[in-house]
Structure formats: structure tokens, C-alpha cells
Design a protein around this motif. Structure first.
Motif, PDB file in Angstrom:
ATOM      1  N   THR A 371       0.802  -1.187  -0.095  1.00  0.00           N
ATOM      2  CA  THR A 371      -0.055   0.078  -0.037  1.00  0.00           C
ATOM      3  C   THR A 371       0.917   1.377  -0.039  1.00  0.00           C
ATOM      4  N   VAL A 372       0.295   2.221  -0.526  1.00  0.00           N
ATOM      5  CA  VAL A 372       1.115   3.464  -0.500  1.00  0.00           C
ATOM      6  C   VAL A 372       0.285   4.884  -0.767  1.00  0.00           C
ATOM      7  N   GLY A 373       0.606   5.865   0.006  1.00  0.00           N
ATOM      8  CA  GLY A 373      -0.061   7.307  -0.564  1.00  0.00           C
ATOM      9  C   GLY A 373      -0.649   7.723   0.704  1.00  0.00           C
ATOM     10  N   GLU A 374      -0.925   7.050   1.646  1.00  0.00           N
ATOM     11  CA  GLU A 374      -1.699   7.837   2.889  1.00  0.00           C
ATOM     12  C   GLU A 374      -1.739   6.640   3.893  1.00  0.00           C
ATOM     13  N   PRO A 375      -1.990   6.816   5.227  1.00  0.00           N
ATOM     14  CA  PRO A 375      -2.050   5.863   6.218  1.00  0.00           C
ATOM     15  C   PRO A 375      -3.139   4.950   5.804  1.00  0.00           C
ATOM     16  N   ILE A 376      -2.819   3.677   6.332  1.00  0.00           N
ATOM     17  CA  ILE A 376      -3.996   2.491   5.885  1.00  0.00           C
ATOM     18  C   ILE A 376      -4.467   2.233   7.183  1.00  0.00           C
ATOM     19  N   THR A 396       3.002  -4.788   2.905  1.00  0.00           N
ATOM     20  CA  THR A 396       4.113  -3.948   3.035  1.00  0.00           C
ATOM     21  C   THR A 396       3.501  -2.433   2.981  1.00  0.00           C
ATOM     22  N   ASP A 397       3.335  -1.645   3.853  1.00  0.00           N
ATOM     23  CA  ASP A 397       2.835  -0.466   4.143  1.00  0.00           C
ATOM     24  C   ASP A 397       3.932   0.459   3.720  1.00  0.00           C
ATOM     25  N   THR A 398       4.056   1.058   2.539  1.00  0.00           N
ATOM     26  CA  THR A 398       5.315   1.978   2.181  1.00  0.00           C
ATOM     27  C   THR A 398       5.079   3.350   2.397  1.00  0.00           C
ATOM     28  N   TRP A 399       5.831   3.916   3.136  1.00  0.00           N
ATOM     29  CA  TRP A 399       5.821   5.408   3.142  1.00  0.00           C
ATOM     30  C   TRP A 399       6.884   6.109   2.556  1.00  0.00           C
ATOM     31  N   TRP A 400       6.568   6.943   1.904  1.00  0.00           N
ATOM     32  CA  TRP A 400       7.522   7.882   0.810  1.00  0.00           C
ATOM     33  C   TRP A 400       6.993   9.134   0.384  1.00  0.00           C
ATOM     34  N   GLN A 401       7.622   9.801  -0.464  1.00  0.00           N
ATOM     35  CA  GLN A 401       6.900  10.999  -1.056  1.00  0.00           C
ATOM     36  C   GLN A 401       7.550  11.298  -2.377  1.00  0.00           C
ATOM     37  N   THR A 402       6.902  12.215  -3.250  1.00  0.00           N
ATOM     38  CA  THR A 402       7.273  12.504  -4.763  1.00  0.00           C
ATOM     39  C   THR A 402       8.605  12.771  -4.331  1.00  0.00           C
ATOM     40  N   GLU A 403       9.184  13.770  -3.526  1.00  0.00           N
ATOM     41  CA  GLU A 403      10.346  14.249  -3.187  1.00  0.00           C
ATOM     42  C   GLU A 403      11.391  13.147  -3.033  1.00  0.00           C
ATOM     43  N   GLY A 486       7.304  17.006   6.390  1.00  0.00           N
ATOM     44  CA  GLY A 486       5.792  17.751   6.390  1.00  0.00           C
ATOM     45  C   GLY A 486       4.734  16.656   7.174  1.00  0.00           C
ATOM     46  N   ASP A 487       5.345  15.578   7.264  1.00  0.00           N
ATOM     47  CA  ASP A 487       4.448  14.535   8.143  1.00  0.00           C
ATOM     48  C   ASP A 487       4.993  14.396   9.702  1.00  0.00           C
ATOM     49  N   GLY A 488       3.855  13.866  10.255  1.00  0.00           N
ATOM     50  CA  GLY A 488       4.259  13.696  11.798  1.00  0.00           C
ATOM     51  C   GLY A 488       4.406  12.095  11.631  1.00  0.00           C
ATOM     52  N   ARG A 498       5.394   4.881  12.879  1.00  0.00           N
ATOM     53  CA  ARG A 498       3.807   5.001  12.164  1.00  0.00           C
ATOM     54  C   ARG A 498       3.547   6.378  11.791  1.00  0.00           C
ATOM     55  N   ILE A 499       2.919   6.728  10.721  1.00  0.00           N
ATOM     56  CA  ILE A 499       3.231   8.283  10.177  1.00  0.00           C
ATOM     57  C   ILE A 499       1.699   8.395  10.740  1.00  0.00           C
ATOM     58  N   THR A 500       1.577   9.753  11.308  1.00  0.00           N
ATOM     59  CA  THR A 500       0.585  10.086  11.761  1.00  0.00           C
ATOM     60  C   THR A 500      -0.400  11.021  10.917  1.00  0.00           C
ATOM     61  N   GLY A 501       0.246  11.527   9.739  1.00  0.00           N
ATOM     62  CA  GLY A 501      -0.309  12.516   8.949  1.00  0.00           C
ATOM     63  C   GLY A 501       0.269  13.719   8.701  1.00  0.00           C
ATOM     64  N   ARG A 502       0.150  14.406   7.742  1.00  0.00           N
ATOM     65  CA  ARG A 502       0.622  15.952   7.352  1.00  0.00           C
ATOM     66  C   ARG A 502       0.379  16.945   8.624  1.00  0.00           C
ATOM     67  N   VAL A 503       1.551  17.358   8.758  1.00  0.00           N
ATOM     68  CA  VAL A 503       1.495  18.679   9.796  1.00  0.00           C
ATOM     69  C   VAL A 503       1.594  19.999   9.599  1.00  0.00           C
ATOM     70  N   VAL A 507      -3.718  18.285   2.336  1.00  0.00           N
ATOM     71  CA  VAL A 507      -4.552  17.200   2.857  1.00  0.00           C
ATOM     72  C   VAL A 507      -4.633  16.110   1.739  1.00  0.00           C
ATOM     73  N   ILE A 508      -4.359  14.825   2.276  1.00  0.00           N
ATOM     74  CA  ILE A 508      -4.184  13.778   1.319  1.00  0.00           C
ATOM     75  C   ILE A 508      -5.730  13.344   1.125  1.00  0.00           C
ATOM     76  N   VAL A 509      -6.025  13.294  -0.178  1.00  0.00           N
ATOM     77  CA  VAL A 509      -7.530  13.106  -0.509  1.00  0.00           C
ATOM     78  C   VAL A 509      -7.379  11.827  -1.431  1.00  0.00           C
ATOM     79  N   HIS A 512      -4.173  11.424  -2.954  1.00  0.00           N
ATOM     80  CA  HIS A 512      -3.514  12.665  -3.815  1.00  0.00           C
ATOM     81  C   HIS A 512      -3.400  13.718  -2.610  1.00  0.00           C
ATOM     82  N   ASN A 513      -2.215  14.547  -2.918  1.00  0.00           N
ATOM     83  CA  ASN A 513      -1.725  15.567  -2.093  1.00  0.00           C
ATOM     84  C   ASN A 513      -2.536  16.761  -2.647  1.00  0.00           C
ATOM     85  N   LEU A 514      -3.277  17.350  -1.792  1.00  0.00           N
ATOM     86  CA  LEU A 514      -3.676  18.837  -2.277  1.00  0.00           C
ATOM     87  C   LEU A 514      -3.549  19.821  -1.244  1.00  0.00           C
TER      88      LEU A 514
HETATM   89  C1  WTA Z   1       1.739  10.456   2.707  1.00  0.00           C
HETATM   90  C2  WTA Z   1       3.441   9.087  -2.660  1.00  0.00           C
HETATM   91  C3  WTA Z   1       1.269   7.389   5.604  1.00  0.00           C
HETATM   92  C4  WTA Z   1       2.446  11.313   3.565  1.00  0.00           C
HETATM   93  C5  WTA Z   1       4.234   8.086  -2.865  1.00  0.00           C
HETATM   94  C6  WTA Z   1       3.407  11.749   2.386  1.00  0.00           C
HETATM   95  C7  WTA Z   1       1.681   8.294   3.510  1.00  0.00           C
HETATM   96  C8  WTA Z   1       2.533  12.007   1.307  1.00  0.00           C
HETATM   97  C9  WTA Z   1       2.061   7.073   3.184  1.00  0.00           C
HETATM   98  C10 WTA Z   1       3.349  11.897   0.179  1.00  0.00           C
HETATM   99  C11 WTA Z   1       1.827   5.607   4.058  1.00  0.00           C
HETATM  100  C12 WTA Z   1       2.468   8.397   1.554  1.00  0.00           C
HETATM  101  N1  WTA Z   1       1.467   5.996   5.215  1.00  0.00           N
HETATM  102  N2  WTA Z   1       1.194   8.250   4.826  1.00  0.00           N
HETATM  103  N3  WTA Z   1       2.501   4.592   3.491  1.00  0.00           N
HETATM  104  N4  WTA Z   1       2.558   7.105   1.779  1.00  0.00           N
HETATM  105  N5  WTA Z   1       1.894   9.094   2.627  1.00  0.00           N
HETATM  106  O1  WTA Z   1       4.039  12.774  -2.991  1.00  0.00           O
HETATM  107  O2  WTA Z   1       1.716  12.127   4.102  1.00  0.00           O
HETATM  108  O3  WTA Z   1       2.023  11.648  -3.521  1.00  0.00           O
HETATM  109  O4  WTA Z   1       4.065  13.125   2.750  1.00  0.00           O
HETATM  110  O5  WTA Z   1       3.912  10.369  -2.717  1.00  0.00           O
HETATM  111  O6  WTA Z   1       1.521  10.848   1.356  1.00  0.00           O
HETATM  112  O7  WTA Z   1       2.551  11.838  -1.158  1.00  0.00           O
HETATM  113  P1  WTA Z   1       3.103  11.748  -2.595  1.00  0.00           P
END
Ligand code: WTA
Length: 635
Positions: A371-376, A396-403, A486-488, A498-503, A507-509, A512-514
Motif C-alpha cells: 500500500t502507498v499514499g496515505e496511512p492505512i 508492506t505499508d510503504t511510506w515515501w513522497q514524490t520528493e 511535512g509528516d508527523g 507509524r506515520i500520523t499524517g501531514r502537519v 490534505v491527502i484525499v 492525492h496530495n492537495l
Molecule cells: C503520505 C506518494 C502514511 C504522506 C508516494 C506523504 C503516507 C505523502 C504513506 C506523499 C504511508 C505516503 N503511510 N502516509 N504509507 N505514503 N503517505 O508525494 O503524508 O504523492 O508525505 O507520494 O503521502 O505523497 P506523494
């Protein structure tokens, strides 16, 4: 022991420790053993976060398409590289072998060259999920042009901003796209965008939906006839390690979108390495990531990471619910998918449907779920684990960012024990830090703070196109010598994250980052609107949805409010795209403000989330009386 493929928890810890103690040796060995270089580097890393300036593999020469295509030809020429699954299940899937991919990328590269595209030029790609999208990305990389893919769901306005920001002279698009039962007039959107993009000289149009479109004489050309005439070999441009590979825009909390610049060698090494480990990829696996190539997930984990490993990567054109909610599982069964990578928002939508849709299909090929993109959330995690993974495929809950360019924190399946809602441990080469509000690092476990990264990793974005100062201000100014995400996040008693969300005000809708400010700017263009504030609130499918508080110029405006709401959402759709539409719009006489005139979003967020008993102190507000009024009329 090879650093490249982690096979046990013990190995993970050994390799991780090495990657922290000797980061240069660690990445040097991986780069040396697993890639094809025209010339090796003089220096693995130099860095200075205060500027910020980071270079990886300085002096190395390469072309990423040689690594993703050419070097596989001898052993994997007939293997499927890209498996295209069309929107309509009755249309045949297309298997594009590595040899065919080579030929088509070269043809496309030759067409681009013919149109005058040179190394360093920016090319905008606004193409739906059809093979031409992946091929055009690779064709740019072949000749050293910088691709800027714009998700083909963005509006003409958003497209124009992105084309102009990096001065693209050439745009690649399609006549239209299929999305379930609907077709979308992409070329019409491009035409409208180009009314405000004077620099664009050429538009190449792929035929997909066979619609009736207008072609502008001297500017627009159909792609297929040009491709069929082009030569199927093209000498790759020899690139420097730090030459830009692509620009990809991401929303910031304020201002226009940020064109994140990724460079060649580090990005390649990091995406390939993480693909191999996070998906435990083995030769002959069939891998499917449901993202769109218009997002970073698609760049790194549909195109570059899988192809650098010689994998078969599925590209799905359609949506999860067409012709019905069983479509994903039908595809898994049909192509015997081994790794399946999707977003929590999709899982939540799928989990709402009748179980028959998933039970009907044979999912026994699956080995790894991602999974990717937001907290599950926990519920979605369990549904995924039970009904898709049958408790045998690790999630696998994958945390990462465009950056970041590549996955940063994630469990390595069959290696790292998983806990729902925890992204778990950092991958080798990634050094997270949690910071408190005073800028001090929180050491030890059981802490909660702002997530930073304290050491460079190869695939980090190097700058924001045309605005290095903004890059520095956004990511390197909050905490000294740290990249701020930018995340907590919290780190539990065993060191799991554990990623708690944007600080911030992102807003992740639906994954998608908005940025809220650009949406407010769009709303404020409405002639009846005086001011607005957007906040996120929890939503059971989208994760978060948007709540808008809007004040009108004429208090007590008698206009039909539903109509106004429609007009506001239409404006947002035009300016940004339908993904940024508001779920709720509350009209109010005033917004709560501090004495210095700043809107107190914290309070609005609480009201939108229905947490009005924990509003905190409102006495410092300039106008505390409006809070009551807003609560009483909350939607
Ligand atoms: C959030 C997507 C919790 C987070 C690859 C991050 C997540 C932003 C996770 C980046 C996850 C992404 N758990 N939050 N597994 N993956 N995020 O740039 O807030 O579209 O900063 O990259 O999505 O979104 P972006």
C-alpha cells in the motif's frame, strides 16, 4: 552476503547498520554490482544540507534506458516487459517484450529528435495509461530530454501552469482516454491549455479512442504514422549521473505546484534497489502496481524500478469498478499476479462491496501486497490481509513522497514482521529522525514528533525547477541540517514508525496530495466569494475529504446556496481538477481569526471533524463569537 537482496531480519539489521555507518561503501557496492555504466563515478557522495546541495555518483556516465532495456535484451529479449491491460476486458491484453519495448522506445526517441528535441529540453507528457505513456517517458530518457508527466486527470488550467513552469516546447497526448464507461476528451483539454502556452510548438497525438478531434495545422501531428516510419534503433545519449531525468509536480501548502527535479544515477539505483527488496521480486514474477504513471508511484514502481530489474510490469488503463468491482481480482487471476501494490483508498472502496467480487477469483498467485499514499487504517488492513492475501501474503505499508523518489520506510515482506498501521522500519540507507517543536531530536523509542531525514539518500529530489530557494525554504529550513517531510510520526517501543499524517496545510484525499491554499485561491475567484478556508476531515473511503468554509461578499446573499456550491466546485474542477472538489461547503458570515488576522484553521479542522468538545482556547481570537455560529451551522 550481498547488500542487494535482503532475505532475513538478521541480514536486514546487519545491512541497515552498514548503510548508516558506511553509507558510501553501501551504495557504492550496490551501484557497482547491479548496473551498467559508461563510466564509473569519481566520488560516491558529497552533500551539504545547508545549501542544500547533494550529488551522488559524481562523474559517472550512463543512460537509464540502457539499464532498463538494452542490458536485458540478450537474456530477456522475449520476456514481457510491459503487460498492458485495457479498460475494456473484452479487448486483448498486450504483451510488450523487452525487445519490442526497445524498438518502440527507439522509434519514439527518433520521432522526438526529428521534432528538434535535444538533451535537457523539457517534454510534457499528458497521456492516459496506455503503452505510449511508458514508452514516451523512456524515449525522453533515451535522448536525455527531461520528461514532465502531468496526470491526465488534471484540468487544462493545471496542465497549462505545469507546461509554462518548465517551458515545454513539445507536448505528447492522446485523442482521449477510456475510464470505465466514460471517455474523456484529452485533446480538447490540451487545446484549451495551449491557448495560454505560447512556447509549445509541437503536439504529438496518440490515437486511442478514435474520437473526432481538431488538429491544429503546423502544430499537431498524429503519432502512429510518425512512429511507423521511424528507425527502431537509437543510440542512447550519454548522461551525467546528476543530469536531470524528470520533473514531477507536487502540491505545496501554498503557491503554485512544485516541480520536483530528479536526477539520473541516484534515482535509478535507489528505485531498483527498493523495488527488489520491498516487493521481494524474483525473476519471472508478475508485478502489478495500480497507480497512474502520472504520479511518482507510477514513475518509480511501474516504469523505472521494475524495468531496471528486468521485471514484467502491468499497466492497467481502467478503474477498479468497471465493468464491476471484481475487475482488480479478475486481472490478478488472469495474469497470475505475484505482487500487488495499491492505495488504501482503493482498498476501502473495494472493502465496501459484496465479498463475492473478491471471492470469485483465484488469488493464489499473490505473494506480496503493498500500500502507498496515505496511512492505512486498521480495518482496511485486515480486510486486505484476509480477503486478498488470505493471511499468507505479507502487507508492506510503504511510506515515501514524490520528493523522495523511492520508498523510504516499509516492511520487507517475509523479513520484517508487520503490524497494521505501522510502516515499520526504515530501508537501508534511510536515516529518519523525529523532532520536537523546539528543533531538538527525540532520541530513543516511544516518541512522537515531526518526521525528518538526517542523511541524504540517492533518489532525493535535488531542487524545485526554477526555484532553489523554495526548495531550501520548504524542506531544509524548519530543522537544521535535516530534510523535513511535512509528516508527523511516532516511533514505538521497538523502533517501528507509524506515520500520523501531514502537519502542514496539505490534505491527502484518496491518496492525492492537495494543498489547501491553491483551492482557496480558486474559490476566491468566484465573484460572490469574499474569503474561504479549506480543511480536511476524515472520510471512510477517501481517507480525508475537503470541507470549505466560505464567506460571501454580500452578507445574507440571497442566491440559491446549492447553486453556489455547484459553481464553486465547478471552478475548482476547472482550475485544478475534479480530485480537488469539496465534499462540504458551509457558508458563514465570518472566519475565526487571530489578532494578527490569520485564519485559525486548527479550530475549523476540529469543527469539520466533529470534535467540538476539544476546540482548545478560543479566547485569543479576534472574533470568538463566530465559532459558536459556525458550530451551530456545521454540515
Ligand atoms: C503520505 C506518494 C502514511 C504522506 C508516494 C506523504 C503516507 C505523502 C504513506 C506523499 C504511508 C505516503 N503511510 N502516509 N504509507 N505514503 N503517505 O508525494 O503524508 O504523492 O508525505 O507520494 O503521502 O505523497 P506523494
Amino acid at each position: 552476503m550481498s547488500n542487494y537482496h535482503i532475505k532475513s531480519l538478521e541480514e536486514y539489521f546487519t545491512i541497515y547498520r552498514k548503510s548508516v555507518r558506511y553509507p558510501e561503501t553501501f551504495w557504492d557496492e550496490i551501484a557497482e554490482e547491479h548496473f551498467m555504466w559508461r563510466k564509473k563515478w569519481d566520488e560516491v557522495l558529497s552533500w551539504d544540507f545547508s545549501k542544500p546541495e547533494v550529488t551522488w555518483f559524481k562523474g559517472a556516465k550512463l543512460n537509464i534506458t540502457e539499464n532498463c532495456i538494452d542490458r536485458h535484451l540478450r537474456i530477456r529479449g522475449d520476456k514481457t516487459a510491459i503487460l498492458f491491460e485495457p479498460n475494456d476486458p473484452s479487448e486483448k491484453a498486450e504483451h510488450i517484450t523487452y525487445q519490442q519495448l526497445h524498438d518502440r522506445v527507439c522509434q519514439f526517441a527518433n520521432v522526438l529528435k526529428d521534432k528538434g528535441v535535444k538533451k535537457g529540453d523539457r517534454v510534457c507528457i499528458y497521456v492516459p495509461m496506455i503503452p505510449e505513456l511508458a514508452i514516451s517517458v523512456l524515449a525522453c530518457a533515451r535522448i536525455g530530454a527531461i520528461h514532465s508527466v502531468v496526470f491526465a486527470g488534471f484540468s487544462s488550467n493545471a496542465l497549462a501552469t505545469r507546461i509554462n513552469d518548465c517551458d515545454c516546447k513539445l507536448v505528447i497526448t492522446a485523442d482521449g482516454s477510456f475510464r470505465g464507461k466514460k471517455t474523456i476528451d484529452l485533446k480538447g483539454i490540451v487545446d484549451k491549455a495551449l491557448e495560454s502556452c505560447e512556447g509549445v510548438e509541437t503536439v504529438l497525438v496518440a490515437k486511442r479512442i478514435e474520437s473526432d478531434i481538431t488538429m491544429k495545422e503546423g502544430r499537431d501531428e498524429w503519432l502512429q504514422p510518425l512512429l511507423s516510419k521511424a528507425k527502431n534503433t537509437c543510440e542512447p545519449e550519454v548522461m551525467d549521473a546528476e543530469d536531470p531525468l524528470f520533473i514531477l509536480y507536487t502540491s505545496g501548502s501554498t503557491g503554485k505546484p512544485k516541480g520536483m527535479v530528479h536526477t539520473t544515477a541516484g534515482y535509478m539505483v535507489n528505485t531498483a534497489y527498493t523495488f527488489k527488496n520491498v516487493f521481494q521480486y524474483r525473476e519471472d514474477d508478475v508485478y502489478w502496481c495500480t497507480a497512474d504513471i502520472g504520479w511518482i508511484t507510477g514513475h518509480s514502481y511501474i516504469v523505472y524500478g521494475p524495468l531496471a530489474n528486468g521485471a514484467t510490469s502491468i499497466m492497467y488503463e481502467g478503474v477498479p469498478h468497471y465493468p464491476d468491482w471484481g475487475r482488480f481480482w479478475e486481472i490478478v487471476e488472469k495474469h497470475k499476479v505475484n505482487q500487488f501494490y495499491t492505495a488504501p483508498t482503493a482498498i476501502r472502496a473495494l472493502a465496501k462491496q459484496n465479498l463475492e467480487f473478491v471471492e470469485k477469483y483465484d488469488l493464489s498467485s499473490l505473494k506480496v501486497l503493498g500500500t502507498v499514499g496515505e496511512p492505512i487504517n486498521e480495518e482496511a488492513w485486515h480486510w486486505y490481509n484476509e480477503n486478498v492475501g488470505h493471511q499468507k501474503s505479507p502487507i508492506t505499508d510503504t511510506w515515501w513522497q514524490t520528493e523522495n523518489g523511492a520508498i523510504m520506510i516499509a516492511a520487507i515482506p517475509y523479513v520484517t514482521p508487520t503490524i497494521p498501521t505501522f510502516a515499520s522500519l526504515p530501508l537501508p540507507g534511510v536515516q529518519p529522525a523525529l523532532m520536537d517543536e523546539n528543533g531538538d531530536e527525540l532520541k530513543g523509542n516511544q516518541v512522537d514528533g515531526r518526521l525528518c531525514i538526517k542523511f541524504p539518500w540517492p533518489s532525493m529530489a535535488r531542487t524545485i525547477w526554477g526555484n532553489h530557494q523554495r526548495y531550501k525554504d520548504t524542506y531544509f529550513s524548519s530543522f537544521e541540517n535535516m530534510y523535513f517531510t511535512g509528516d508527523g510520526a511516532l516511533r514505538d517501543s521497538v523502533g517501528y514508525y507509524r506515520i500520523t499524517g501531514r502537519v502542514d496545510d496539505v490534505v491527502i484525499v484518496s491518496g492525492h496530495n492537495l494543498g489547501t491554499a491553491p483551492i482557496e485561491d480558486a474559490i476566491n475567484e468566484h465573484p460572490a466569494v469574499a474569503e474561504s478556508a479549506i480543511v480536511g476531515f476524515p472520510h471512510d473511503v477517501k481517507g480525508n475529504a475537503l470541507y470549505g468554509y466560505v464567506t460571501l461578499k454580500e452578507a445574507g446573499e440571497t442566491r440559491d446556496q446549492d447553486n453556489l456550491r455547484k459553481e464553486i466546485n465547478q471552478l475548482i474542477t476547472d482550475r485544478i481538477g475534479p480530485i480537488a472538489k469539496l465534499d462540504k461547503i458551509q457558508f458563514t458570515d465570518a472566519l475565526p481569526k487571530t489578532r494578527s488576522g490569520k485564519i485559525m484553521r486548527r479550530i475549523l479542522r476540529k469543527i469539520a471533524s466533529n470534535e467540538t468538545d476539544s476546540l482548545g482556547d478560543t479566547s485569543t481570537l479576534l472574533n470568538p463569537e463566530v465559532v459558536e455560529d459556525i458550530i451551530n451551522n456545521a454540515l
